[in-house]
Write a protein that holds these residues in place. Structure first.
Motif, mmCIF file in Angstrom:
data_model
loop_
_atom_site.group_PDB
_atom_site.id
_atom_site.type_symbol
_atom_site.label_atom_id
_atom_site.label_comp_id
_atom_site.label_asym_id
_atom_site.label_seq_id
_atom_site.Cartn_x
_atom_site.Cartn_y
_atom_site.Cartn_z
ATOM 1 N N UNK A 84 -4.328 -36.952 14.373
ATOM 2 C CA UNK A 84 -3.892 -38.243 14.912
ATOM 3 C C UNK A 84 -3.872 -38.231 16.440
ATOM 4 N N UNK A 85 -3.402 -37.117 17.016
ATOM 5 C CA UNK A 85 -3.348 -37.042 18.477
ATOM 6 C C UNK A 85 -4.751 -37.028 19.086
ATOM 7 N N UNK A 86 -5.667 -36.326 18.430
ATOM 8 C CA UNK A 86 -7.047 -36.264 18.932
ATOM 9 C C UNK A 86 -7.700 -37.642 18.861
ATOM 10 N N UNK A 87 -7.529 -38.333 17.719
ATOM 11 C CA UNK A 87 -8.100 -39.674 17.579
ATOM 12 C C UNK A 87 -7.444 -40.632 18.570
ATOM 13 N N UNK A 88 -6.110 -40.513 18.714
ATOM 14 C CA UNK A 88 -5.412 -41.383 19.652
ATOM 15 C C UNK A 88 -5.894 -41.198 21.083
ATOM 16 N N UNK A 89 -6.330 -39.987 21.421
ATOM 17 C CA UNK A 89 -6.808 -39.701 22.770
ATOM 18 C C UNK A 89 -8.268 -40.121 22.948
ATOM 19 N N UNK A 90 -9.102 -39.804 21.951
ATOM 20 C CA UNK A 90 -10.533 -40.054 22.087
ATOM 21 C C UNK A 90 -10.952 -41.440 21.614
ATOM 22 N N UNK A 91 -10.214 -41.996 20.650
ATOM 23 C CA UNK A 91 -10.623 -43.276 20.054
ATOM 24 C C UNK A 91 -9.378 -44.028 19.613
ATOM 25 N N UNK A 92 -8.530 -44.457 20.551
ATOM 26 C CA UNK A 92 -7.231 -45.051 20.195
ATOM 27 C C UNK A 92 -7.389 -46.324 19.372
ATOM 28 N N UNK A 93 -6.387 -46.545 18.489
ATOM 29 C CA UNK A 93 -6.372 -47.756 17.674
ATOM 30 C C UNK A 93 -7.094 -47.610 16.355
ATOM 31 N N UNK A 94 -7.556 -46.391 16.024
ATOM 32 C CA UNK A 94 -8.307 -46.181 14.781
ATOM 33 C C UNK A 94 -7.573 -45.196 13.878
ATOM 34 N N UNK A 95 -7.763 -45.396 12.585
ATOM 35 C CA UNK A 95 -7.131 -44.563 11.574
ATOM 36 C C UNK A 95 -8.149 -43.566 11.040
ATOM 37 N N UNK A 96 -7.933 -42.283 11.342
ATOM 38 C CA UNK A 96 -8.887 -41.259 10.917
ATOM 39 C C UNK A 96 -8.907 -41.091 9.404
ATOM 40 N N UNK A 97 -7.802 -41.398 8.724
ATOM 41 C CA UNK A 97 -7.724 -41.151 7.291
ATOM 42 C C UNK A 97 -8.117 -42.321 6.427
ATOM 43 N N UNK A 98 -8.560 -43.431 7.016
ATOM 44 C CA UNK A 98 -8.897 -44.609 6.211
ATOM 45 C C UNK A 98 -10.074 -44.351 5.289
ATOM 46 N N UNK A 99 -11.034 -43.580 5.736
ATOM 47 C CA UNK A 99 -12.187 -43.218 4.905
ATOM 48 C C UNK A 99 -12.074 -41.740 4.571
ATOM 49 N N UNK A 100 -11.770 -41.374 3.312
ATOM 50 C CA UNK A 100 -11.556 -39.957 2.960
ATOM 51 C C UNK A 100 -12.749 -39.066 3.285
ATOM 52 N N UNK A 101 -13.979 -39.579 3.083
ATOM 53 C CA UNK A 101 -15.158 -38.733 3.337
ATOM 54 C C UNK A 101 -15.273 -38.416 4.826
ATOM 55 N N UNK A 102 -15.115 -39.442 5.658
ATOM 56 C CA UNK A 102 -15.189 -39.206 7.104
ATOM 57 C C UNK A 102 -14.055 -38.303 7.569
ATOM 58 N N UNK A 103 -12.875 -38.478 6.993
ATOM 59 C CA UNK A 103 -11.735 -37.647 7.375
ATOM 60 C C UNK A 103 -11.994 -36.185 7.041
ATOM 61 N N UNK A 104 -12.547 -35.918 5.854
ATOM 62 C CA UNK A 104 -12.835 -34.532 5.465
ATOM 63 C C UNK A 104 -13.896 -33.925 6.377
ATOM 64 N N UNK A 105 -14.884 -34.729 6.751
ATOM 65 C CA UNK A 105 -15.929 -34.223 7.646
ATOM 66 C C UNK A 105 -15.330 -33.843 9.002
ATOM 67 N N UNK A 106 -14.435 -34.691 9.513
ATOM 68 C CA UNK A 106 -13.804 -34.404 10.802
ATOM 69 C C UNK A 106 -12.897 -33.179 10.699
ATOM 70 N N UNK A 107 -12.114 -33.074 9.625
ATOM 71 C CA UNK A 107 -11.190 -31.942 9.514
ATOM 72 C C UNK A 107 -11.938 -30.623 9.339
ATOM 73 N N UNK A 108 -13.091 -30.635 8.698
ATOM 74 C CA UNK A 108 -13.881 -29.390 8.600
ATOM 75 C C UNK A 108 -14.298 -28.912 9.983
ATOM 76 N N UNK A 109 -14.709 -29.863 10.838
ATOM 77 C CA UNK A 109 -15.070 -29.501 12.215
ATOM 78 C C UNK A 109 -13.849 -28.968 12.961
ATOM 79 N N UNK A 110 -12.715 -29.623 12.789
ATOM 80 C CA UNK A 110 -11.512 -29.182 13.483
ATOM 81 C C UNK A 110 -11.030 -27.827 12.979
ATOM 82 N N UNK A 111 -11.247 -27.534 11.683
ATOM 83 C CA UNK A 111 -10.875 -26.220 11.151
ATOM 84 C C UNK A 111 -11.647 -25.108 11.865
ATOM 85 N N UNK A 112 -12.950 -25.306 12.062
ATOM 86 C CA UNK A 112 -13.741 -24.278 12.741
ATOM 87 C C UNK A 112 -13.354 -24.174 14.215
#
Length: 387
Positions: free
Chosen positions: A199-227
């Motif tokens: 949430x903090x990363x999205x709020x900084x890079x792309x404020x006003x958007x919900x990262x978890x609204x689309x489960x597929x996109x959220x999983x793709x982003x979290x895999x990148x953040x895990x690495x």
């Protein structure tokens, strides 16, 4: 830590009463030894409005009952009072009843008296009812949360975020949260959960958007953040300060070059002290890869935790078959209404970590149910008040 133990003493007071009363009810049911009791249900007052003077007035009213044979007074976490005895002097219960009928429940409700919230118990006949009432005393108040409406991320938005994340310094988005273990009369930190705040990363890079609204996109982003998290934690600066830690990973991450680099950098003192948290969906999507990854990381002395479990997911997962070290279960009122789900998890061979423990009542309920590992805001609140 001593301050933490002292500030949590008030939580234990109600919990101790609940445990002791539950033990007495169970023993009465098993042995058949009869007891009588008087229950003053102070939850008829608005939640959070049980005044100290009301509780004291109730204590004063039932104090004569403590002259009975084997009489004991129990105070539950919701401030309700129970007096249990083996036998009473003739007429004593009736006299106390008259006092209750003459004592106002509180100043705002002078037409109601303590007699309106009093009920007589007979053990072992009412043991089951009493056990249910003890557990109900641990239920937290329902809390309504208001969430701002955010726009969903789209694939083009995610691509821009991924490019930024791939090269950004993310140390400012690293969050630490302790997991506490019950030890003796207090709590000690068992390990520290480290994660990048999506949430903090999205709020900084792309404020006003919900990262978890689309489960597929959220999983793709979290895999990148895990690495990225693995690369961040594999630095000498982070490893020097690390003790026991847990990190979010996926099965795919465990088989990645980033994890192999992290494993190679891990000092010997942290072998056996790192917990790898995976979610159920990731495991179920590829059970064969999970089995392979589990064997690999177990051979490297990592511990495995299934995260994000709740009352809906627990019946769907064969926990014993996963051979886990820990299972993290979210506290909720729905879980409290279905304690058999928690009991099944505890019987699976994995230690339960109760998460979202944000109130004293949630902490008390977890301990009442035999949980010894906790994560939630109640600990940071108590630390702040101690400071």
């Amino acid at each position: 830590m001593n301050a933490m133990i002292q500030t949590l003493a008030e939580v234990d007071a109600g919990l101790h009463g609940a445990r002791a009363l539950a033990t007495l009810a169970r023993d009465s049911a098993v042995t058949g030894v009869t007891r009588q009791g008087l229950f003053l249900d102070l939850t008829s007052l608005p939640r959070g409005d049980v005044r100290a003077e009301t509780v004291q007035r109730a204590r004063d009213a039932v104090e004569p009952l403590l002259d009975g044979n084997r009489a004991r007074l129990f105070e539950l976490p919701d401030a309700s009072l129970v007096v249990v005895w083996r036998s009473l002097p003739a007429g004593l219960l009736e006299r106390v009843g008259r006092v209750l009928a003459e004592t106002p429940l509180d100043r705002m409700r002078e037409t109601a008296t303590l007699a309106d919230v009093a009920s007589v118990l007979h053990l072992p006949r009412d043991a089951r009812k009493l056990a249910d009432r003890i557990e109900a005393s641990l239920l937290p108040a329902a809390e309504e949360e208001e969430h701002a409406t955010l726009a969903p991320l789209h694939l083009a938005d995610l691509a821009r975020i991924e490019r930024a994340v791939a090269h950004a310094d993310l140390i400012g988005f690293l969050r630490r949260q302790p997991i506490y273990a019950r030890v003796g009369d207090g709590f000690e930190q068992a390990w520290e959960r480290r994660a990048l705040s999506v949430d903090a990363i999205i709020g900084h890079l792309h404020p006003g958007y919900d990262a978890g609204a689309d489960p597929w996109l959220f999983r793709r982003l979290t895999r990148l953040l895990d690495t990225r998290l693995l690369s961040l934690l594999a630095t000498p600066e982070q490893l020097r300060s690390a003790r026991s830690v847990s990190i979010n990973v996926t099965v795919e991450t465990l088989l990645s070059p980033e994890f192999l680099h992290f494993d190679a950098m891990l000092p010997a003192r942290l072998r056996g002290a790192v917990v790898l948290e995976l979610d159920a969906l990731d495991i179920l999507q590829d059970p064969a890869s999970f089995s392979f990854a589990r064997a690999f990381v177990r051979g490297r002395a990592y511990r495995i935790c299934l995260r994000g479990m709740n009352d809906l997911l627990l019946p769907m997962i064969n926990l014993p078959a996963l051979e886990l070290d820990y299972v993290q279960i979210r506290h909720s009122q729905a879980l409290m209404r279905a304690p058999e789900l928690l009991e099944a998890a505890q019987a699976s061979g994995a230690a339960v970590v109760l998460s979202r423990v944000d109130s004293h009542a949630a902490l008390s309920w977890g301990q009442f149910r035999g949980v010894t590992l906790f994560r939630g805001r109640v600990f940071s609140q108590k630390r702040a008040s101690a400071a």
